[in-house]
Design a protein around this motif. Structure first.
Motif, PDB file in Angstrom:
ATOM      1  N   GLU A 179       0.828  -1.212   0.000  1.00 36.45           N
ATOM      2  CA  GLU A 179       0.000   0.000   0.000  1.00 36.45           C
ATOM      3  C   GLU A 179       0.864   1.265   0.000  1.00 36.45           C
ATOM      4  OE1 GLU A 179      -2.710  -0.370   3.252  1.00 36.45           O
ATOM      5  OE2 GLU A 179      -3.866  -1.973   2.301  1.00 36.45           O
ATOM      6  N   MET A 180       1.832   1.326  -0.905  1.00 34.28           N
ATOM      7  CA  MET A 180       2.717   2.477  -1.038  1.00 34.28           C
ATOM      8  C   MET A 180       2.226   3.380  -2.165  1.00 34.28           C
ATOM      9  SD  MET A 180       5.119   2.097   1.245  1.00 34.28           S
ATOM     10  CE  MET A 180       5.740   0.833   2.348  1.00 34.28           C
ATOM     11  N   ASP A 181       2.055   4.649  -1.839  1.00 37.09           N
ATOM     12  CA  ASP A 181       1.567   5.592  -2.845  1.00 37.09           C
ATOM     13  C   ASP A 181       2.548   5.746  -4.008  1.00 37.09           C
ATOM     14  OD1 ASP A 181      -0.807   6.144  -1.519  1.00 37.09           O
ATOM     15  OD2 ASP A 181       0.077   7.741  -0.311  1.00 37.09           O
ATOM     16  N   SER A 182       3.846   5.636  -3.697  1.00 41.07           N
ATOM     17  CA  SER A 182       4.843   5.832  -4.754  1.00 41.07           C
ATOM     18  C   SER A 182       4.713   4.768  -5.850  1.00 41.07           C
ATOM     19  CB  SER A 182       6.253   5.794  -4.166  1.00 41.07           C
ATOM     20  OG  SER A 182       6.475   4.581  -3.467  1.00 41.07           O
ATOM     21  N   THR A 183       4.437   3.536  -5.472  1.00 42.78           N
ATOM     22  CA  THR A 183       4.296   2.483  -6.483  1.00 42.78           C
ATOM     23  C   THR A 183       3.024   2.667  -7.301  1.00 42.78           C
ATOM     24  OG1 THR A 183       3.135   1.001  -4.945  1.00 42.78           O
ATOM     25  CG2 THR A 183       5.545   0.898  -4.973  1.00 42.78           C
ATOM     26  N   VAL A 184       1.957   3.080  -6.624  1.00 41.99           N
ATOM     27  CA  VAL A 184       0.690   3.303  -7.332  1.00 41.99           C
ATOM     28  C   VAL A 184       0.839   4.454  -8.321  1.00 41.99           C
ATOM     29  CG1 VAL A 184      -1.751   3.878  -7.052  1.00 41.99           C
ATOM     30  CG2 VAL A 184      -0.626   2.380  -5.401  1.00 41.99           C
ATOM     31  N   GLN A 185       1.503   5.524  -7.908  1.00 42.18           N
ATOM     32  CA  GLN A 185       1.712   6.651  -8.807  1.00 42.18           C
ATOM     33  C   GLN A 185       2.585   6.258 -10.003  1.00 42.18           C
ATOM     34  OE1 GLN A 185       3.302   9.618  -6.088  1.00 42.18           O
ATOM     35  NE2 GLN A 185       1.325  10.676  -6.005  1.00 42.18           N
ATOM     36  N   TYR A 186       3.587   5.420  -9.774  1.00 40.89           N
ATOM     37  CA  TYR A 186       4.439   4.982 -10.875  1.00 40.89           C
ATOM     38  C   TYR A 186       3.622   4.188 -11.903  1.00 40.89           C
ATOM     39  CZ  TYR A 186       8.227   2.658 -13.392  1.00 40.89           C
ATOM     40  OH  TYR A 186       9.069   2.184 -14.390  1.00 40.89           O
ATOM     41  N   GLY A 187       2.798   3.285 -11.404  1.00 37.13           N
ATOM     42  CA  GLY A 187       2.000   2.466 -12.324  1.00 37.13           C
ATOM     43  C   GLY A 187       0.986   3.283 -13.097  1.00 37.13           C
ATOM     44  N   VAL A 193       4.292  13.853   8.174  1.00 38.68           N
ATOM     45  CA  VAL A 193       3.312  14.822   8.666  1.00 38.68           C
ATOM     46  C   VAL A 193       3.724  16.263   8.379  1.00 38.68           C
ATOM     47  CG1 VAL A 193       2.500  13.260  10.471  1.00 38.68           C
ATOM     48  CG2 VAL A 193       4.381  14.845  10.958  1.00 38.68           C
ATOM     49  N   ASN A 194       4.965  16.475   7.941  1.00 33.92           N
ATOM     50  CA  ASN A 194       5.432  17.817   7.589  1.00 33.92           C
ATOM     51  C   ASN A 194       6.322  17.675   6.358  1.00 33.92           C
ATOM     52  OD1 ASN A 194       6.909  20.310   7.405  1.00 33.92           O
ATOM     53  ND2 ASN A 194       6.439  20.716   9.548  1.00 33.92           N
ATOM     54  N   LEU A 195       5.811  18.102   5.208  1.00 36.38           N
ATOM     55  CA  LEU A 195       6.549  17.911   3.964  1.00 36.38           C
ATOM     56  C   LEU A 195       7.721  18.875   3.842  1.00 36.38           C
ATOM     57  CD1 LEU A 195       3.610  17.356   1.432  1.00 36.38           C
ATOM     58  CD2 LEU A 195       4.854  15.688   2.816  1.00 36.38           C
ATOM     59  N   PRO A 204      -1.524  24.953   1.756  1.00 35.85           N
ATOM     60  CA  PRO A 204      -2.217  24.465   0.541  1.00 35.85           C
ATOM     61  C   PRO A 204      -1.290  24.271  -0.653  1.00 35.85           C
ATOM     62  CG  PRO A 204      -2.755  26.760   0.993  1.00 35.85           C
ATOM     63  CD  PRO A 204      -2.016  26.262   2.176  1.00 35.85           C
ATOM     64  N   ASP A 205      -0.148  24.943  -0.660  1.00 35.38           N
ATOM     65  CA  ASP A 205       0.801  24.797  -1.774  1.00 35.38           C
ATOM     66  C   ASP A 205       2.013  23.961  -1.376  1.00 35.38           C
ATOM     67  OD1 ASP A 205      -0.822  26.457  -3.319  1.00 35.38           O
ATOM     68  OD2 ASP A 205       0.185  28.265  -2.577  1.00 35.38           O
ATOM     69  N   GLY A 206       1.864  23.125  -0.352  1.00 31.78           N
ATOM     70  CA  GLY A 206       2.995  22.359   0.161  1.00 31.78           C
ATOM     71  C   GLY A 206       3.269  21.071  -0.557  1.00 31.78           C
ATOM     72  N   GLY A 207       2.462  20.705  -1.549  1.00 28.05           N
ATOM     73  CA  GLY A 207       2.703  19.481  -2.314  1.00 28.05           C
ATOM     74  C   GLY A 207       1.905  18.295  -1.827  1.00 28.05           C
ATOM     75  N   GLY A 215       5.508  12.000 -11.389  1.00 31.06           N
ATOM     76  CA  GLY A 215       6.018  13.361 -11.521  1.00 31.06           C
ATOM     77  C   GLY A 215       4.940  14.417 -11.429  1.00 31.06           C
ATOM     78  N   SER A 216       3.818  14.092 -10.791  1.00 26.91           N
ATOM     79  CA  SER A 216       2.701  15.035 -10.721  1.00 26.91           C
ATOM     80  C   SER A 216       2.929  16.156  -9.720  1.00 26.91           C
ATOM     81  CB  SER A 216       1.407  14.289 -10.365  1.00 26.91           C
ATOM     82  OG  SER A 216       1.512  13.710  -9.063  1.00 26.91           O
ATOM     83  N   GLY A 217       3.918  15.999  -8.831  1.00 25.66           N
ATOM     84  CA  GLY A 217       4.180  17.016  -7.816  1.00 25.66           C
ATOM     85  C   GLY A 217       3.346  16.867  -6.559  1.00 25.66           C
ATOM     86  N   SER A 218       2.618  15.764  -6.413  1.00 22.23           N
ATOM     87  CA  SER A 218       1.793  15.517  -5.228  1.00 22.23           C
ATOM     88  C   SER A 218       2.174  14.180  -4.628  1.00 22.23           C
ATOM     89  CB  SER A 218       0.303  15.519  -5.586  1.00 22.23           C
ATOM     90  OG  SER A 218      -0.480  15.143  -4.470  1.00 22.23           O
ATOM     91  N   VAL A 219       2.179  14.132  -3.286  1.00 20.19           N
ATOM     92  CA  VAL A 219       2.489  12.874  -2.604  1.00 20.19           C
ATOM     93  C   VAL A 219       1.261  12.002  -2.458  1.00 20.19           C
ATOM     94  CG1 VAL A 219       4.390  13.937  -1.332  1.00 20.19           C
ATOM     95  CG2 VAL A 219       2.113  13.917  -0.321  1.00 20.19           C
TER      96      VAL A 219
END
Length: 554
Positions: free
Chosen positions: A451-459, A519-521, A550-553, A464-468
C-alpha cells in the motif's frame, strides 16, 4: 500588747492560744501555764495577727466534732454562695514550730460573739474548711501561681475535665489578660499561617502558568514571523557569505524552466550559498533579472550571490560533457536530463536503453539501474557508453552493500521504494523495516499488501505530478505496480536509488512498525506506527499540515 489590754474582748482568747513563734517551750518558760494544764490553758499569743494564725492552724486541719464558734459559722454561711459560684484555691497550711497540739476552745470560754472585721471576714471566706478525715494529711505541695494555659487541641481536651479556669484560647485577649504567653498565641495562629502559605503557592503556580503561556505564545509567534521581523529591521543574521571566502569546488545542475527560486535551494545543498534563499533574496532585493541556461556548472563553495550569478554567466563554467542525475528519478526523467545536459539526441538515448541484456542486466527494463551521480565524459562520447557507465556504477554500489547477484533486482526494487518514500537519513532504515514487516505472512494489518503511494503513482504515470497523494483513479488502476490491489513487491524498481537506499534495503532496522506518514513535507518529519488506529492519528496530523500549507505538495 493586745493580749494585755483589758478592754479587748479577745484578750482571754489570745492568752489561751499558743504562740506560733515561740512554741510550748517558751510558754512554759514564761510561766503562763503549768505542765499539768498545758493542753487546757495554752499560752496567749503575742499579737492579734498571731492569734488569727493560731486559730486557722487549729481549726483547719484538726477540727472533727468540736463545736464551731458562732462567729465562724456566721462567716461560713456568709461565704457559702460566693464559694459555690467561684472555687477558690486552697492555701497550704504554714509550717509552725514544734508545739503541743491545742484542743478546740470550750464553749464556756468562748468570747462574746462579734461581727468580724472586713479583713478577717474576707480571709475566712477565701479559706474553705476541709472535711474531716481519718487518714494522715499528705505533705504540703507547692502552690503554683496559676494553672498552665492550654492552646489548640490541648485546650479542647482539657475543657471537658471540669473545674478550674476555662482554658485559654491563645488569643490576644488572653495574652493581655495574662492567661497565655506569646509562644502560646503564636502556636494558636500557626494553622492559619499554613493556609496562607498554601494560598501563596497556588498564586505562584497561577503566575507561572500565565508566564509560561505568554512565553510559549511568544515563541510560536517568533518562529512564524521572526525572520520577517528581522528582515524588516535589518537585524537578522546575514544570508550571504562574505566576499573572499570562496573555496573548493561544487557542481550544480540547472534544467529547463529553472528560476531564481528553484535554483537557490540547489546552490545551498551543494554548499555554494549560505542559506536556501540566499540567491533568490539577493535577486529580489536588487531587482536582478536573469535567464538560467540548462547544464552542469562548475562553481565554488561559500560564494556570494553576486559571484554565483557572474559564474553562471560565464560559459567557461558550463560543463558541456557532464551530466548530473539526482536520486529518485525515473528512467524516462533521467533520459531527459542526460539529453539536455550532454546535448545528445533523445532518440539515441532511448535506443541505448532498449536492450538491458547488453549491459548484463537480467530484467526487461533498466528502471532502477541508472545510478544517480555526476558524470564527466570525453568529447565524442556515445549514448551507449553513457548508459554503460551508469549501469556499472549501480553494480558497484550493489557490490559495496553486499547484495548477492541473484538478489540485485529485488534489492533495487525495495531500494527504489525507500528512495521515493523516505525523507530523512534515519527514516530510510525504518521504511525498509516497514516494507519487510508488511511482506511477512504474520501481517494481519495489511495482509501482505505494501500500500505504497509511490508504487501506485508509478503504475499510473503520476510519479512526476508534484503531489504525494494518490488519486482515486490511480488506486483503481489495474497494473502490477498497484500495491493497494496486489500483495507483495511490484514487478520491478520504480526509480533510481542511491547508495543510502541500497544500504537500507539490505539492513533494515529492528522495529514493529507497519505504517508511516510524513506529517510535515517541509521538514520531512515522519511518524511510524504499529496499528491502524495510531496511523489514523498521524494521518490527521498530515491533513492538518496540508490545510495550513495548501501549496505544500500534498
Amino acid at each position: 500588747m493586745p493580749e494585755n489590754d483589758p478592754s479587748d474582748p479577745f484578750a482571754e482568747l489570745y492568752r489561751r492560744l499558743p504562740d506560733p513563734r515561740a512554741g510550748a517551750a517558751d510558754a512554759t518558760a514564761r510561766g503562763d501555764a503549768t505542765p499539768g494544764d498545758a493542753e487546757s490553758d495554752p499560752p496567749a499569743p503575742s499579737s492579734r495577727r498571731a492569734a488569727r494564725e493560731a486559730r486557722r492552724a487549729q481549726t483547719a486541719p484538726t477540727e472533727t466534732t468540736s463545736a464551731v464558734p458562732e462567729t465562724d459559722a456566721v462567716s461560713e454561711r456568709a461565704a457559702a454562695p460566693e464559694a459555690d459560684a467561684v472555687p477558690a484555691p486552697v492555701a497550704a497550711p504554714r509550717t509552725q514550730p514544734a508545739a503541743a497540739p491545742t484542743p478546740a476552745p470550750q464553749a464556756a470560754r468562748e468570747p462574746e460573739p462579734r461581727e468580724p472585721t472586713r479583713p478577717e471576714r474576707s480571709r475566712a471566706e477565701r479559706t474553705p474548711r476541709p472535711e474531716p478525715s481519718s487518714r494522715p494529711e499528705p505533705a504540703p505541695q507547692p502552690v503554683r501561681d496559676r494553672e498552665p494555659v492550654l492552646v489548640g487541641a490541648g485546650a479542647a481536651a482539657a475543657g471537658g475535665s471540669g473545674g478550674g479556669r476555662p482554658p485559654a484560647s491563645g488569643s490576644l485577649e488572653d495574652l493581655f489578660a495574662g492567661h497565655a504567653s506569646t509562644d502560646q498565641v503564636r502556636g494558636a495562629v500557626r494553622a492559619p499561617r499554613r493556609r496562607r502559605r498554601a494560598g501563596g503557592w497556588i498564586a505562584v503556580a497561577i503566575v507561572l502558568i500565565i508566564l509560561g503561556g505568554i512565553a510559549g505564545g511568544g515563541l510560536a509567534l517568533w518562529n512564524t514571523y521572526g525572520e520577517r521581523v528581522q528582515a524588516f529591521f535589518g537585524t537578522g543574521e546575514p544570508v550571504d557569505f562574505e566576499a573572499g571566502m570562496a573555496t573548493g569546488e561544487a557542481r550544480v545542475t540547472i534544467v529547463s524552466g529553472d528560476t531564481g527560486e528553484s535554483v537557490s535551494p540547489k546552490l545551498f545543498e551543494a554548499g555554494v550559498t549560505k542559506a536556501s534563499n540566499s540567491l533568490y533574496k539577493y535577486m529580489v532585493d536588487n531587482s536582478v533579472a536573469f535567464t538560467f541556461q540548462p547544464g552542469v556548472y562548475k562553481l565554488q563553495q561559500q560564494m556570494t550571490s553576486a559571484a554565483v550569478l557572474d559564474a553562471l554567466r560565464d560559459s567557461a563554467n558550463r560543463l558541456d560533457n557532464s551530466a548530473q542525475l539526482r536520486e529518485g528519478l525515473t528512467l524516462q526523467q533521467s533520459l531527459d536530463v542526460m539529453s539536455e545536459q550532454l546535448g545528445m539526441p533523445r532518440a539515441d538515448l532511448e535506443a541505448a536503453v532498449a536492450d538491458p541484456s547488453q549491459y548484463g542486466v537480467p530484467a526487461t527494463t533498466l528502471e532502477g539501474w541508472i545510478f544517480p551521480a555526476t558524470y564527466d565524459f570525453d568529447e565524442g562520447v556515445t549514448a551507449t557508453e553513457v548508459i554503460q557507465r551508469m549501469v556499472q556504477r549501480t553494480v558497484q554500489s550493489l557490490d559495496t552493500a553486499g547484495v548477492p547477484e541473484a538478489d540485485r533486482e529485488r534489492i533495487l526494487t525495495v531500494a527504489s521504494i525507500i528512495e521515493r518514500e523516505a525523507r530523512n537519513r534515519d527514516d530510510f532504515y525504518k521504511v525498509s523495516r516497514v516494507i519487510e514487516n508488511r511482506l511477512q505472512p504474520s501481517n494481519q494489518e495489511t495482509f501482505g499488501k505494501l500500500e505504497m503511494d509511490s508504487t501506485v503513482q508509478y503504475g499510473a504515470n503520476e510519479l512526476g505530478s508534484g503531489s504525494v497523494s494518490t488519486s482515486e483513479e490511480a488506486r483503481n488502476s489495474d497494473n502490477p505496480w498497484n500495491t493497494y490491489m496486489y500483495p507483495g513487491l511490484p514487478i520491478g524498481p520504480i526509480a533510481n536509488p542511491g547508495d543510502l537506499a541500497i544500504d537500507a534495503a539490505m539492513k533494515p532496522i529492528d522495529g514493529p512498525w507497519l505504517y508511516f506518514v510524513t506529517v510535515n513535507l517541509d521538514t520531512g518529519e515522519t511518524v511510524f506506527t504499529s496499528t491502524y488506529s495510531e496511523h489514523e492519528k498521524a494521518v490527521a496530523q498530515w491533513r492538518a499540515w496540508c490545510a495550513d500549507n495548501p501549496d505544500g505538495g500534498c
